[in-house]
Design a protein around this motif. Structure first.
Motif, mmCIF file in Angstrom:
data_model
loop_
_atom_site.group_PDB
_atom_site.id
_atom_site.type_symbol
_atom_site.label_atom_id
_atom_site.label_comp_id
_atom_site.label_asym_id
_atom_site.label_seq_id
_atom_site.Cartn_x
_atom_site.Cartn_y
_atom_site.Cartn_z
ATOM 1 N N GLY B 61 -75.151 111.514 13.690
ATOM 2 C CA GLY B 61 -74.852 110.103 14.204
ATOM 3 C C GLY B 61 -75.829 109.054 13.875
ATOM 4 O O GLY B 61 -75.792 108.350 13.616
ATOM 5 N N ASP B 62 -76.891 109.662 14.350
ATOM 6 C CA ASP B 62 -78.410 108.488 14.101
ATOM 7 C C ASP B 62 -78.448 108.114 12.681
ATOM 8 O O ASP B 62 -78.636 107.069 12.368
ATOM 9 C CB ASP B 62 -79.329 109.312 14.754
ATOM 10 C CG ASP B 62 -79.293 109.300 16.150
ATOM 11 O OD1 ASP B 62 -78.436 108.837 16.771
ATOM 12 O OD2 ASP B 62 -80.127 110.024 16.724
ATOM 13 N N LEU B 63 -78.504 109.237 11.966
ATOM 14 C CA LEU B 63 -78.587 109.108 10.574
ATOM 15 C C LEU B 63 -77.635 108.208 9.786
ATOM 16 O O LEU B 63 -77.785 107.358 9.127
ATOM 17 C CB LEU B 63 -78.607 110.183 9.560
ATOM 18 C CG LEU B 63 -79.916 111.069 10.061
ATOM 19 C CD1 LEU B 63 -79.688 112.757 9.400
ATOM 20 C CD2 LEU B 63 -81.278 110.545 9.264
ATOM 21 N N TRP B 64 -76.255 108.261 10.089
ATOM 22 C CA TRP B 64 -75.161 107.659 9.859
ATOM 23 C C TRP B 64 -75.537 106.138 10.205
ATOM 24 O O TRP B 64 -75.183 105.187 9.551
ATOM 25 C CB TRP B 64 -73.962 108.051 10.443
ATOM 26 C CG TRP B 64 -72.893 107.257 10.034
ATOM 27 C CD1 TRP B 64 -72.020 107.180 8.903
ATOM 28 C CD2 TRP B 64 -72.144 106.140 10.716
ATOM 29 N NE1 TRP B 64 -71.132 106.349 8.713
ATOM 30 C CE2 TRP B 64 -70.827 105.594 9.969
ATOM 31 C CE3 TRP B 64 -72.156 105.781 11.971
ATOM 32 C CZ2 TRP B 64 -70.363 104.623 10.280
ATOM 33 C CZ3 TRP B 64 -71.420 104.578 12.521
ATOM 34 C CH2 TRP B 64 -70.508 104.232 11.561
ATOM 35 N N GLU B 65 -75.902 105.886 11.468
ATOM 36 C CA GLU B 65 -76.199 104.334 12.097
ATOM 37 C C GLU B 65 -77.135 103.908 11.202
ATOM 38 O O GLU B 65 -77.178 102.735 11.047
ATOM 39 C CB GLU B 65 -76.503 104.596 13.465
ATOM 40 C CG GLU B 65 -75.378 104.687 14.499
ATOM 41 C CD GLU B 65 -75.583 104.025 15.880
ATOM 42 O OE1 GLU B 65 -76.617 104.222 16.349
ATOM 43 O OE2 GLU B 65 -74.439 103.495 16.103
ATOM 44 N N ALA B 66 -78.233 104.498 10.847
ATOM 45 C CA ALA B 66 -79.187 103.948 10.044
ATOM 46 C C ALA B 66 -78.988 103.803 8.634
ATOM 47 O O ALA B 66 -79.695 103.137 8.015
ATOM 48 C CB ALA B 66 -80.479 104.906 10.142
#
Lengths: 297, 229
Positions: B61-66
């Motif tokens: 999820g964090d990587l997607w947000e970034a």
């Protein structure tokens, strides 16, 4: 219209598309949960009325009310057996409003299915659906085919293949959706706008561009990245900002003049075909018509 | 075939790291194998969910947000996580008993509204909520308003999550909230909405309690709502 005819027209001037259809039909009383395409058969006056209002506002092109008219989508509404009828009626209604001198674009939206690894759609079946819809739209008299709201370059390329097979003598416009991420603009699958434009043009798209997903202010930032030097002319069709609601209605609060100023800037960056997507109505097209310096009829 | 020996040699933190990595790579097979390994090792399964698979999906999820990961990686990560959970659910009775110990964040009923056939975003939200301690009833797509409300009542849900991906179906979110009011049920459930055409402003206007801009945001909002209640 021939491919050359459309390209020649684009050399002389920017072509003005129309605005949103789904939101316009809802304003006319389409109930949530009813596919708007059904109104091509059940409320043709409303659909023709939306087209007429856009022409009145200065549109050069009516896009047919067939965004959800592909076989996959109609199947999900139990309307498979009315596929041909729905698409043919849509072209007829747009043509009645357009007359002989203005253009009718046969609109095609995404299948709603996803290719692996995201979904389990079969590429051949997707391509076949696009070919079938393009064939009906072209046979019914659409001047060109406009594929929109593609989230995945792979599906867009399949759609393009299908359209070229179903409607081999019609020009094709291919638009994808992009989002602004921290590292720039990408499709939901991670395709970059410039790469997508080049790939689609290489495979024979006559127009390439972006629609939906973003308001005009954001799309303005990425317009230049889709303008190919000496390649397929660019299409830009932003939304009218973000939706809000008043009572049971969904409304878009962006001022038409602000929208028009953003889209004018996109034409200055090289876009040759412009219009509006979700939330834009005839006021937005009229404002854009004025911003482009067109004489009022 | 000396699996047992190898497994016992595997340290727990190694197992968790491998599970997390399987989710980050979207490797379903490896996730299922590592879940089976957890069973063989008699590892604490809830810890595997929290520190292994769940940690993986949070990082996805964090990587997607970034903007480093996109929809394919997000979906594959969620599928790998589900594959691992499915293997561990073989001994569900045990897992359920343990669930008593684990802090249950809340009960959620989630679905995409009638008329809408999109369900990727909704499924991702469901996976994220499940990975973070929510009990989730996923009703799928094209769900009528009555079914949402009936399920929420039956399961004593805390939260209703309504997804709409079309401008033509988002008004269903408003109608569901109206229906809750008419039935005198509005105070019993928190309502969160999401979907491409939806905004925080729209959520506030129709009287929703929260707006989830994406799966990660939806999780944070759900946790916030549970804290408040």
């Amino acid at each position: 219209m021939t491919r050359q005819g459309l390209l020649d027209l684009l050399k002389t001037r920017v072509v003005l598309l129309d605005g949103g259809m789904g939101t316009a039909l809802m304003k006319a009383g389409l109930q949530p949960g009813t596919p708007g395409e059904l109104w091509n058969l059940e409320n043709p006056d409303a659909v023709r009325g939306v087209h007429a209002a856009y022409f009145e506002a200065g549109s050069d092109v009516a896009q047919t009310n067939t965004f959800g008219g592909n076989p996959e989508r109609l199947k999900s509404y139990g309307l498979s057996d009315r596929f041909e009828e729905i698409n043919a009626a849509a072209v007829r209604l747009a043509r009645e409003a357009a007359g002989p001198d203005r253009l009718v674009a046969g609109n095609i939206g995404p299948s709603g299915k996803f290719l692996p690894p995201v979904g389990d759609a079969v590429p051949e079946a997707l391509e076949e659906g696009y070919a079938a819809q393009a064939e009906v739209l072209a046979r019914s008299g659409a001047d060109y085919i406009a594929v929109e709201t593609m989230m995945d370059l792979k599906e867009a390329l399949l759609a393009l293949l299908g359209v070229r097979r179903g409607a081999p003598d019609r020009p094709v416009s291919m638009c994808m959706v992009f989002e602004k991420k921290k590292r720039g603009f990408f499709s939901p699958m991670g395709d970059k706008p410039g790469d997508a434009a080049r790939a689609l043009a290489d495979e024979g798209a006559d127009l390439v561009g972006a629609n939906c997903s973003m308001g005009s202010a954001q799309m303005r930032e990425m317009a230049a990245s889709m303008v190919l030097e000496g390649g397929a002319p660019a299409v830009m069709k932003p939304n009218a900002g973000l939706p809000e609601t008043v009572g049971a209605q969904t409304v878009y609060r962006q001022a038409p003049e602000d929208f028009a100023a953003d889209v004018l800037a996109m034409t200055e960056a090289g876009a040759r075909v412009v219009g509006g997507c979700c939330g834009t109505d005839e006021r937005f097209i009229a404002a854009l018509h004025r911003a482009l310096g067109r004489p009022t009829s | 075939l000396d699996f047992t020996k190898r497994n016992t040699l595997m340290q727990l933190d190694e197992l968790w790291a491998a599970q997390k990595s399987a989710v980050l790579k979207g490797d379903k097979k490896s996730a299922a194998d590592l879940a089976a390994k957890a069973l063989e090792m008699d590892a604490d399964l809830l810890e595997c969910i929290e520190r292994g698979f769940g940690a993986g999906i949070r990082e996805v999820g964090d990587l997607w947000e970034a903007g480093d990961y996109f929809l394919p990686e997000l979906v594959q990560g969620a599928e790998a996580m589900k594959a691992g959970m499915a293997v561990m659910a073989v001994i569900q009775p045990a897992l359920k008993a343990r669930q008593q110990d684990r802090k249950l964040e809340g009960t959620v009923v989630i679905g995409t509204l009638a008329g809408d056939i999109h369900d990727i975003g909704k499924t991702l939200v469901a996976t994220f909520l499940e990975a973070n301690g929510f009990k989730v009833f996923d009703l799928g797509k094209d769900v009528p308003i009555e079914k949402f409300i009936d399920t929420a009542e039956r399961e004593s849900a805390d939260l209703l999550c309504l997804s709409a991906l079309l401008t033509t179906t988002m008004t269903g979110q408003a109608r569901l909230i109206e229906t809750l009011q008419e039935k005198g049920l509005r105070d019993r459930f928190a309502v969160m909405i999401g979907g491409a055409p939806v905004s925080a402003d729209y959520a506030a206007k129709i009287g929703a309690d929260a707006y989830g801009a994406n799966a990660v945001d939806a999780l944070n909002e759900a946790l916030r709502l549970m804290e408040r209640s």
